[in-house]
Design a protein around this motif. Structure first.
Motif, PDB file in Angstrom:
ATOM      1  N   ASP A  95       0.826  -1.212   0.000  1.00  0.00           N
ATOM      2  CA  ASP A  95       0.000   0.000   0.000  1.00  0.00           C
ATOM      3  C   ASP A  95       0.860   1.261   0.000  1.00  0.00           C
ATOM      4  OD1 ASP A  95      -2.313  -1.465   0.016  1.00  0.00           O
ATOM      5  OD2 ASP A  95      -2.558  -1.437   2.197  1.00  0.00           O
ATOM      6  N   VAL A  96       1.905   1.272   0.826  1.00  0.00           N
ATOM      7  CA  VAL A  96       2.792   2.441   0.890  1.00  0.00           C
ATOM      8  C   VAL A  96       3.485   2.646  -0.452  1.00  0.00           C
ATOM      9  CG1 VAL A  96       4.888   3.373   1.936  1.00  0.00           C
ATOM     10  CG2 VAL A  96       3.153   2.315   3.386  1.00  0.00           C
ATOM     11  N   GLN A  97       4.022   1.582  -1.015  1.00  0.00           N
ATOM     12  CA  GLN A  97       4.738   1.703  -2.287  1.00  0.00           C
ATOM     13  C   GLN A  97       3.798   2.148  -3.401  1.00  0.00           C
ATOM     14  OE1 GLN A  97       6.522  -2.191  -2.592  1.00  0.00           O
ATOM     15  NE2 GLN A  97       8.331  -1.589  -1.402  1.00  0.00           N
ATOM     16  N   THR A  98       2.571   1.627  -3.402  1.00  0.00           N
ATOM     17  CA  THR A  98       1.588   2.046  -4.413  1.00  0.00           C
ATOM     18  C   THR A  98       1.242   3.515  -4.273  1.00  0.00           C
ATOM     19  OG1 THR A  98       0.630  -0.173  -4.473  1.00  0.00           O
ATOM     20  CG2 THR A  98      -0.736   1.622  -5.294  1.00  0.00           C
ATOM     21  N   ASN A  99       1.045   3.966  -3.030  1.00  0.00           N
ATOM     22  CA  ASN A  99       0.693   5.369  -2.799  1.00  0.00           C
ATOM     23  C   ASN A  99       1.834   6.312  -3.214  1.00  0.00           C
ATOM     24  OD1 ASN A  99      -1.756   4.529  -1.783  1.00  0.00           O
ATOM     25  ND2 ASN A  99      -1.147   4.683   0.367  1.00  0.00           N
ATOM     26  N   CYS A 100       3.072   5.888  -2.984  1.00  0.00           N
ATOM     27  CA  CYS A 100       4.214   6.723  -3.391  1.00  0.00           C
ATOM     28  C   CYS A 100       4.349   6.782  -4.910  1.00  0.00           C
ATOM     29  CB  CYS A 100       5.507   6.176  -2.775  1.00  0.00           C
ATOM     30  SG  CYS A 100       5.655   6.481  -0.998  1.00  0.00           S
ATOM     31  N   ILE A 101       4.259   5.636  -5.555  1.00  0.00           N
ATOM     32  CA  ILE A 101       4.394   5.602  -7.016  1.00  0.00           C
ATOM     33  C   ILE A 101       3.300   6.406  -7.688  1.00  0.00           C
ATOM     34  CG2 ILE A 101       4.287   4.060  -9.022  1.00  0.00           C
ATOM     35  CD1 ILE A 101       5.623   1.921  -7.262  1.00  0.00           C
ATOM     36  N   SER A 102       2.065   6.363  -7.107  1.00  0.00           N
ATOM     37  CA  SER A 102       0.938   7.066  -7.727  1.00  0.00           C
ATOM     38  C   SER A 102       1.119   8.577  -7.752  1.00  0.00           C
ATOM     39  CB  SER A 102      -0.354   6.720  -6.989  1.00  0.00           C
ATOM     40  OG  SER A 102      -0.325   7.201  -5.653  1.00  0.00           O
ATOM     41  N   VAL A 103       1.987   9.120  -6.870  1.00  0.00           N
ATOM     42  CA  VAL A 103       2.244  10.568  -6.874  1.00  0.00           C
ATOM     43  C   VAL A 103       3.642  10.888  -7.401  1.00  0.00           C
ATOM     44  CG1 VAL A 103       0.612  11.062  -5.020  1.00  0.00           C
ATOM     45  CG2 VAL A 103       2.979  10.488  -4.440  1.00  0.00           C
ATOM     46  N   GLY A 104       4.264   9.900  -8.033  1.00  0.00           N
ATOM     47  CA  GLY A 104       5.548  10.137  -8.672  1.00  0.00           C
ATOM     48  C   GLY A 104       6.741  10.136  -7.743  1.00  0.00           C
ATOM     49  N   LEU A 105       6.639   9.474  -6.593  1.00  0.00           N
ATOM     50  CA  LEU A 105       7.755   9.423  -5.651  1.00  0.00           C
ATOM     51  C   LEU A 105       8.350   8.016  -5.622  1.00  0.00           C
ATOM     52  CD1 LEU A 105       6.225  11.399  -2.642  1.00  0.00           C
ATOM     53  CD2 LEU A 105       7.851  12.251  -4.328  1.00  0.00           C
ATOM     54  N   LYS A 106       9.642   7.941  -5.299  1.00  0.00           N
ATOM     55  CA  LYS A 106      10.311   6.665  -5.178  1.00  0.00           C
ATOM     56  C   LYS A 106       9.832   5.977  -3.897  1.00  0.00           C
ATOM     57  CE  LYS A 106      14.870   4.511  -4.726  1.00  0.00           C
ATOM     58  NZ  LYS A 106      16.331   4.743  -4.615  1.00  0.00           N
ATOM     59  N   PRO A 107       9.355   4.723  -3.994  1.00  0.00           N
ATOM     60  CA  PRO A 107       8.843   4.059  -2.791  1.00  0.00           C
ATOM     61  C   PRO A 107       9.955   3.725  -1.817  1.00  0.00           C
ATOM     62  CG  PRO A 107       8.873   2.534  -4.644  1.00  0.00           C
ATOM     63  CD  PRO A 107       9.212   3.887  -5.207  1.00  0.00           C
ATOM     64  N   PRO A 108       9.702   3.821  -0.514  1.00  0.00           N
ATOM     65  CA  PRO A 108      10.722   3.472   0.486  1.00  0.00           C
ATOM     66  C   PRO A 108      10.916   1.967   0.569  1.00  0.00           C
ATOM     67  CG  PRO A 108       8.678   4.046   1.574  1.00  0.00           C
ATOM     68  CD  PRO A 108       8.469   4.326   0.122  1.00  0.00           C
ATOM     69  N   HIS A 109      12.041   1.561   1.120  1.00  0.00           N
ATOM     70  CA  HIS A 109      12.337   0.143   1.277  1.00  0.00           C
ATOM     71  C   HIS A 109      11.463  -0.448   2.373  1.00  0.00           C
ATOM     72  CE1 HIS A 109      14.671  -3.542   2.082  1.00  0.00           C
ATOM     73  NE2 HIS A 109      15.157  -3.380   0.846  1.00  0.00           N
ATOM     74  N   ARG A 110      11.244  -1.759   2.291  1.00  0.00           N
ATOM     75  CA  ARG A 110      10.452  -2.468   3.286  1.00  0.00           C
ATOM     76  C   ARG A 110      10.985  -2.232   4.695  1.00  0.00           C
ATOM     77  NH1 ARG A 110       7.367  -7.375   3.837  1.00  0.00           N
ATOM     78  NH2 ARG A 110       7.727  -8.297   5.894  1.00  0.00           N
ATOM     79  N   ARG A 111      12.345  -2.249   4.859  1.00  0.00           N
ATOM     80  CA  ARG A 111      12.930  -2.061   6.196  1.00  0.00           C
ATOM     81  C   ARG A 111      12.547  -0.712   6.777  1.00  0.00           C
ATOM     82  NH1 ARG A 111      17.533  -4.302   3.649  1.00  0.00           N
ATOM     83  NH2 ARG A 111      18.403  -2.197   3.426  1.00  0.00           N
TER      84      ARG A 111
END
Length: 537
Positions: free
Chosen positions: A114-130
Motif C-alpha cells: 500500500d505504501v509503495q503504491t501510494n508513493c508511485i501514484s504521486v511520482g515518488l520513489k517508494p521506500p524500502h520495506r525495512r
C-alpha cells in the motif's frame, strides 16, 4: 534515548575513555586560560586523535566532567534520524493509520504494498520495506495492539500494579454474563431452541458462587436482578426443589457489587434497588477487563465443564470440527440449570482453588462466624423491588397475564371499583403466583385461578402460548377463508346493483306521475298572471 550506565560500556571503550579523561584532566590543570592551537595539537597526538576531535573531547569533558562523556559513540546515522523526505514520511504515516491499524489486522506485506503504491501514484520513489517496518516499530506497542484488536498483546503489555481482592466474604461480589457453550432443547418436543445465557455472581474473598440465573433471554435488568435475588436469599428450598442434597451456605446482602458497564447494570431500577438495600455499585473502568478477572475465570471454568455435555458448541470452530451441536443437544433449560447447580455445589466449591490453595467452601466456613450477615429488613419488599412488572386491568374474572389467569379473594372488593390499571409483579422462574398492588397501595398474592395447574416458568408459558397459536394457524383453512371472502364480495356487488336498479325504477315512476298531474298547463306561460274569471252560476 538516555545514556547507558558505566557498567554497560564495553571494556575496551571504557579503558580508552579513561585514558582520554586522564590526559584531558592533566591538560586542563596546567592551563588557566584558553589553550593555543599548538597545545591542543600536542594533546591530540598524545590521545591519538585529530586536532578537531581533541577540541571536541575537551568541550565534552568540560560540559560533562565524566569518563562516560568521552566514550566513543556508535558510528553511523544518529538514533532517530530519518532519511525520507517529508512527503514520503507523510504517506507512510497516513497509510499506517488508514490501512494497517485496523481490526481486520492486515499483514505487514500488505502495508508495504500500500505504501509503495501510494508513493508511485504521486511520482515518488517508494521506500524500502525495512524503512516501513522501522516506522511500525516507532509506534507504541500497546497502542498498536489496541487499534488492531490484538488482545493478547494488550494484556501482556498492561501493567497490573496491584491485586483486586476483598478482606472478608460478601465485601465484594462480582456479577457477569456469558452465553453458554451448549444448545438446549424444548421441554415438550425435545427440539433444539438455542443457547441460553448464564448470569453468575461470585464472592471475591472466598471465590464461592453466591448465585446464578439461566435464561434464554439476552442479558438484561431482569437476569441481573434475579441473579442478585438468588445470591441474597437462603437456597435450601431452591436446592430441595431440584433434588440437590449438597449444601450451599451463601446468603446475605453484599456490601458492594462489582459489575461492568453494560446497560443492565446502569438501569435506574437496578441502581435504585441497590441503593435502597445499602448495596454499593462499583463499575469497572471502561476497557479494563482485568478488573473483572475473578468472575471471568470462573465463567471460563464453568464453560469448560459444559464442553463435556451433548450439544456443546465448544469454545472455537477448530474444537467443534464436524460435530453437529444442534443434532446432539439433549438437555432442557431446567435440566441444564440443575446440572450447573450440581457442578457448583458438588465440585467447584469442594475443589482446591488455584489462587486460594484451598476449597472455596473451606474459606467460607472459616470466616462464616465473622460475617456480619445482612438480610433485607423487609424481605418481600426487597424481592418485589427487583422483580419485573406489568400493568393489567382487574377484570371480574381476575388478572390475565401472559395467557394465564390469576385470582385472589382479596381482589373481590376492587372489582368494578376503578378503571385504573394495577401494577403486577411476577417471578419468571415461578409463574404459579403473582403480586398485585391494589388501589390502596398494598400488594396481595394472587395464584392460578385453576389451582390444579402446576408451576411453570415464564419461558415455558410463552413457548406453550406460541405452540397453541401455531397449532391454531395450522388448523385454519386458508382456501375456505378466500372462498368465503370472494362470495361475500360477490354478494355485496349483487346487492349494490339490485338496490341501485330499484332506486332508479322508483325515481322514474315518480317522474311519470308528476307529468300527468300538470298536463293541462302545457303551453301556458307561468310567468304571466292568469286572468280571473268570475263564476256566474
Amino acid at each position: 534515548m538516555s545514556d547507558p550506565f558505566p557498567n554497560e560500556i564495553d571494556d575496551a571503550l571504557w579503558d580508552e575513555a579513561c585514558r582520554r579523561a586522564d590526559a584531558i584532566r592533566e591538560f586542563l590543570k596546567r592551563r588557566t586560560g584558553n589553550a593555543t592551537a599548538a597545545e591542543v595539537g600536542k594533546l591530540a597526538v598524545k590521545m591519538g586523535v585529530s586536532q578537531a576531535t581533541a577540541y571536541r573531547l575537551i568541550k565534552l569533558f568540560r560540559a560533562g566532567g565524566t569518563v562516560l562523556s568521552l566514550v566513543d559513540r556508535k558510528r553511523g546515522r544518529p538514533e532517530g534520524h530519518r532519511t525520507l523526505d517529508e512527503r514520503r514520511e507523510e504517506i507512510v504515516r497516513v497509510t499506517i493509520n488508514a490501512y494497517y491499524l485496523k481490526r481486520t489486522r492486515p499483514a505487514v506485506s500488505q502495508l508495504v504494498r500500500d505504501v509503495q503504491t501510494n508513493c508511485i501514484s504521486v511520482g515518488l520513489k517508494p521506500p524500502h520495506r525495512r524503512t516501513i517496518v522501522a516506522r511500525l516499530a516507532d509506534i507504541e506497542l500497546q497502542k498498536r495492539a489496541k487499534r488492531r484488536g490484538e488482545q493478547k498483546i494488550v494484556k501482556a503489555t498492561t501493567a497490573v500494579p496491584g491485586v483486586f481482592g476483598a478482606g472478608r466474604p460478601l465485601e465484594v461480589v462480582q456479577i457477569d454474563h456469558t452465553k453458554a457453550d451448549v444448545f438446549v432443547v424444548d421441554e415438550e418436543t425435545r427440539q433444539p431452541i438455542g443457547r441460553p445465557w448464564l448470569t453468575l455472581a461470585m464472592d471475591v474473598c472466598s471465590r464461592m458462587v453466591t448465585g446464578f440465573y439461566l435464561t434464554m433471554g439476552a442479558p438484561s435488568r431482569l437476569s441481573t436482578s434475579l441473579c442478585l435475588l438468588h445470591s441474597v436469599f437462603d437456597k435450601s428450598a431452591w436446592l430441595r426443589e431440584r433434588e440437590i442434597r449438597e449444601l450451599w451456605p451463601v446468603a446475605g446482602l453484599p456490601n458492594t457489587v462489582h459489575v461492568d458497564n453494560g446497560p443492565e447494570f446502569r438501569s435506574r431500577a437496578f441502581k435504585r434497588g441497590c441503593q435502597d438495600a445499602g448495596i454499593a455499585i462499583d463499575w469497572r473502568p471502561p476497557g479494563e477487563p482485568r478488573f473483572g478477572g475473578h468472575i471471568e475465570r470462573l465463567i471460563g471454568t464453568q464453560m469448560g465443564k459444559l464442553h463435556l455435555l451433548p450439544g456443546t458448541t465448544f469454545s472455537n470452530e477448530q474444537d467443534l470440527g464436524e460435530y453437529d451441536s444442534k443434532r446432539h443437544a439433549a438437555l432442557t433449560l431446567r435440566e441444564l440449570e440443575r446440572y450447573i447447580a450440581l457442578d457448583i455445589v458438588g465440585s467447584y466449591h469442594q475443589s482446591i482453588h488455584g489462587a486460594l490453595g484451598r476449597p472455596p467452601i473451606a474459606v467460607w466456613r472459616e470466616h462464616e462466624g465473622e460475617i456480619p450477615l445482612r438480610l433485607p429488613p423487609d424481605r418481600l419488599r426487597f424481592w418485589l423491588t427487583f422483580l419485573p412488572e406489568q400493568e393489567r386491568t382487574l377484570r371480574p374474572t381476575g388478572i390475565h397475564l401472559f395467557g394465564l389467569r390469576y385470582w385472589s379473594a382479596a381482589l373481590s372488593a376492587d372489582v368494578g371499583r376503578s378503571d385504573r390499571r394495577l401494577l403486577v409483579k411476577y417471578d419468571p422462574r415461578d409463574m404459579a403466583r403473582i403480586f398485585v398492588r391494589r388501589p390502596s397501595g398494598n400488594f396481595v398474592d394472587a395464584r392460578y385461578a385453576d389451582v390444579t395447574l402446576p408451576s411453570i416458568t415464564l419461558h415455558e408459558a410463552l413457548i406453550a402460548r406460541r405452540t397453541l397459536l401455531a397449532k391454531g394457524r395450522r388448523e385454519v383453512d386458508t382456501r375456505a377463508i378466500v372462498r368465503t371472502a370472494i362470495t361475500q364480495r360477490e354478494l355485496l356487488e349483487t346487492a349494490t346493483k339490485k338496490t341501485a336498479a330499484a332506486r332508479r325504477k322508483t325515481a322514474s315512476s315518480k317522474s311519470k306521475v308528476d307529468d300527468r298531474g300538470w298536463g293541462s298547463l302545457r303551453g301556458v306561460d307561468s310567468s304571466k298572471p292568469v286572468p280571473f274569471v268570475e263564476d256566474t252560476d
